[in-house]
Design a protein around this motif. Structure first.
Motif, mmCIF file in Angstrom:
data_model
loop_
_atom_site.group_PDB
_atom_site.id
_atom_site.type_symbol
_atom_site.label_atom_id
_atom_site.label_comp_id
_atom_site.label_asym_id
_atom_site.label_seq_id
_atom_site.Cartn_x
_atom_site.Cartn_y
_atom_site.Cartn_z
ATOM 1 N N ALA A 1 0.826 -1.268 -0.124
ATOM 2 C CA ALA A 1 -0.026 -0.078 -0.090
ATOM 3 C C ALA A 1 0.678 1.359 -0.030
ATOM 4 N N LEU A 2 1.900 1.298 0.769
ATOM 5 C CA LEU A 2 2.846 2.370 0.812
ATOM 6 C C LEU A 2 3.534 2.505 -0.532
ATOM 7 N N PHE A 3 3.955 1.587 -1.131
ATOM 8 C CA PHE A 3 4.648 1.632 -2.382
ATOM 9 C C PHE A 3 3.570 2.176 -3.469
ATOM 10 N N ALA A 4 2.345 1.882 -3.485
ATOM 11 C CA ALA A 4 1.349 2.046 -4.423
ATOM 12 C C ALA A 4 1.041 3.613 -4.178
ATOM 13 N N LEU A 5 0.940 4.191 -2.921
ATOM 14 C CA LEU A 5 0.754 5.449 -2.597
ATOM 15 C C LEU A 5 1.901 6.345 -3.281
ATOM 16 N N ALA A 6 3.263 5.851 -2.712
ATOM 17 C CA ALA A 6 4.397 6.568 -3.363
ATOM 18 C C ALA A 6 4.383 6.599 -5.003
ATOM 19 N N TYR A 7 3.773 5.597 -5.578
ATOM 20 C CA TYR A 7 3.974 5.749 -7.143
ATOM 21 C C TYR A 7 3.045 6.521 -7.413
ATOM 22 N N ILE A 8 1.658 6.384 -6.872
ATOM 23 C CA ILE A 8 0.777 7.440 -7.226
ATOM 24 C C ILE A 8 1.055 8.664 -7.260
ATOM 25 N N TRP A 9 1.702 9.067 -6.236
ATOM 26 C CA TRP A 9 2.250 10.449 -5.659
ATOM 27 C C TRP A 9 3.327 10.861 -6.794
ATOM 28 N N ILE A 10 4.328 10.125 -7.038
ATOM 29 C CA ILE A 10 5.144 10.466 -8.162
ATOM 30 C C ILE A 10 4.585 10.567 -9.545
ATOM 31 N N ILE A 11 3.472 9.917 -9.956
ATOM 32 C CA ILE A 11 3.094 9.943 -11.257
ATOM 33 C C ILE A 11 2.034 11.279 -11.357
ATOM 34 N N LEU A 12 1.443 11.462 -10.094
ATOM 35 C CA LEU A 12 0.771 13.024 -10.206
ATOM 36 C C LEU A 12 1.757 14.285 -9.926
ATOM 37 N N LEU A 13 2.743 14.237 -9.500
ATOM 38 C CA LEU A 13 3.857 15.214 -9.313
ATOM 39 C C LEU A 13 4.360 15.165 -10.859
ATOM 40 N N MET A 14 4.688 14.056 -11.638
ATOM 41 C CA MET A 14 5.403 14.082 -12.840
ATOM 42 C C MET A 14 4.044 14.866 -13.809
ATOM 43 N N ALA A 15 2.861 14.460 -13.639
ATOM 44 C CA ALA A 15 1.742 14.889 -14.485
ATOM 45 C C ALA A 15 1.813 16.321 -14.267
ATOM 46 N N GLY A 16 1.735 16.958 -13.038
ATOM 47 C CA GLY A 16 1.615 18.232 -12.985
ATOM 48 C C GLY A 16 2.595 19.262 -13.476
ATOM 49 N N CYS A 17 3.958 18.547 -13.355
ATOM 50 C CA CYS A 17 4.987 19.314 -14.017
ATOM 51 C C CYS A 17 4.974 19.342 -15.445
ATOM 52 N N ALA A 18 4.425 18.325 -16.202
ATOM 53 C CA ALA A 18 4.180 18.295 -17.498
ATOM 54 C C ALA A 18 3.350 19.155 -18.236
ATOM 55 N N ALA A 19 2.248 19.382 -17.168
ATOM 56 C CA ALA A 19 0.953 20.066 -17.794
ATOM 57 C C ALA A 19 1.504 21.703 -17.635
ATOM 58 N N LYS A 20 2.324 21.964 -16.624
ATOM 59 C CA LYS A 20 2.493 23.520 -16.598
ATOM 60 C C LYS A 20 3.899 23.707 -17.610
ATOM 61 N N PRO A 21 3.624 24.493 -18.552
ATOM 62 C CA PRO A 21 4.781 24.880 -19.613
ATOM 63 C C PRO A 21 5.842 26.006 -18.698
ATOM 64 N N ARG A 22 7.156 25.566 -19.138
ATOM 65 C CA ARG A 22 8.161 26.333 -18.262
ATOM 66 C C ARG A 22 7.739 27.934 -18.766
ATOM 67 N N GLY A 23 8.067 28.853 -17.646
ATOM 68 C CA GLY A 23 7.680 30.250 -17.685
ATOM 69 C C GLY A 23 6.087 30.410 -17.399
ATOM 70 N N ALA A 24 5.262 29.574 -17.450
ATOM 71 C CA ALA A 24 3.801 29.805 -17.338
ATOM 72 C C ALA A 24 3.307 30.554 -16.175
ATOM 73 N N GLY A 25 4.229 30.399 -15.113
ATOM 74 C CA GLY A 25 3.921 30.814 -13.821
ATOM 75 C C GLY A 25 4.412 32.360 -13.864
ATOM 76 N N ILE A 26 5.115 32.808 -15.061
ATOM 77 C CA ILE A 26 5.714 34.229 -14.783
ATOM 78 C C ILE A 26 4.845 35.366 -15.261
ATOM 79 N N VAL A 27 4.779 36.181 -13.928
ATOM 80 C CA VAL A 27 3.660 37.323 -14.445
ATOM 81 C C VAL A 27 4.483 38.519 -14.132
ATOM 82 N N MET A 28 4.687 39.416 -15.139
ATOM 83 C CA MET A 28 5.247 40.583 -15.203
ATOM 84 C C MET A 28 4.378 41.863 -15.400
ATOM 85 N N GLU A 29 4.516 42.833 -14.738
ATOM 86 C CA GLU A 29 3.910 44.095 -14.764
ATOM 87 C C GLU A 29 3.996 44.627 -16.268
ATOM 88 N N PRO A 30 2.994 45.346 -16.969
ATOM 89 C CA PRO A 30 3.372 45.863 -18.323
ATOM 90 C C PRO A 30 4.637 46.771 -18.517
#
Length: 162
Positions: free
Chosen positions: A10-39
């Motif tokens: 169960a712990l291995f399964a939870l760790a595996y799911i956590w890693i997959i979710l973490l990687m999916a979150g990183c893949a879905a957010k393009p580099r620089g997507a969080g950069i907000v600049m004032e005009p």
């Protein structure tokens, strides 16, 4: 050590799911997507990049110029094939006249003087005496930075599709 095999799985399964979710979150957010600049900050960065690119161009530093072109161009053209070409056009007194930013696309009006010395021609080298001109450039804001859109002036073609 007596471990419960169900608990370990169960712990291995939870760790595996956590890693997959973490990687999916990183893949879905393009580099620089969080950069907000004032005009004003975005325009300041654009003006800085335009000045740096033109400084490199005025000095004939095509290797540095290459880094300022859009990533779509750089993905298709190797640095050496761009940087190793010698272009006998010299630029002087480059001035940014105006900047117009609409979202992530900017039009920059640049005035300058240029001259051509020894451009290979069909019958003889071409020379153009020093004269003034104005250029309208397109710059693209990609991954938190500005890049000059590469345009092949002989065909008006570009690699950037937006």
């Amino acid at each position: 050590m007596n471990k419960n095999p169900i608990m370990v799985r169960a712990l291995f399964a939870l760790a595996y799911i956590w890693i997959i979710l973490l990687m999916a979150g990183c893949a879905a957010k393009p580099r620089g997507a969080g950069i907000v600049m004032e005009p004003a900050e975005k325009e300041g960065l654009l003006r800085q990049r335009v000045q740096e690119m033109w400084h490199a161009q005025a000095n004939g530093d095509r290797a540095t110029m290459y880094e300022y072109y859009d990533p779509f161009f750089r993905a298709r053209v190797k640095k050496g094939s761009f940087a190793d070409r010698e272009i006998p056009i010299h630029y002087y007194n480059v001035v940014i006249d105006s900047v117009e930013i609409k979202g992530n696309v900017a039009t920059v009006r640049v005035s300058m003087e240029y001259e051509v010395k020894g451009l290979p021609g069909r019958l003889a080298p071409i020379d153009v005496p020093r004269k003034a001109t104005i250029d309208h450039e397109t710059w693209l804001f990609v991954d938190g930075n500005w890049y000059r859109q590469y345009i092949d002036y002989s065909s008006e073609g570009t690699f950037a599709k937006y």
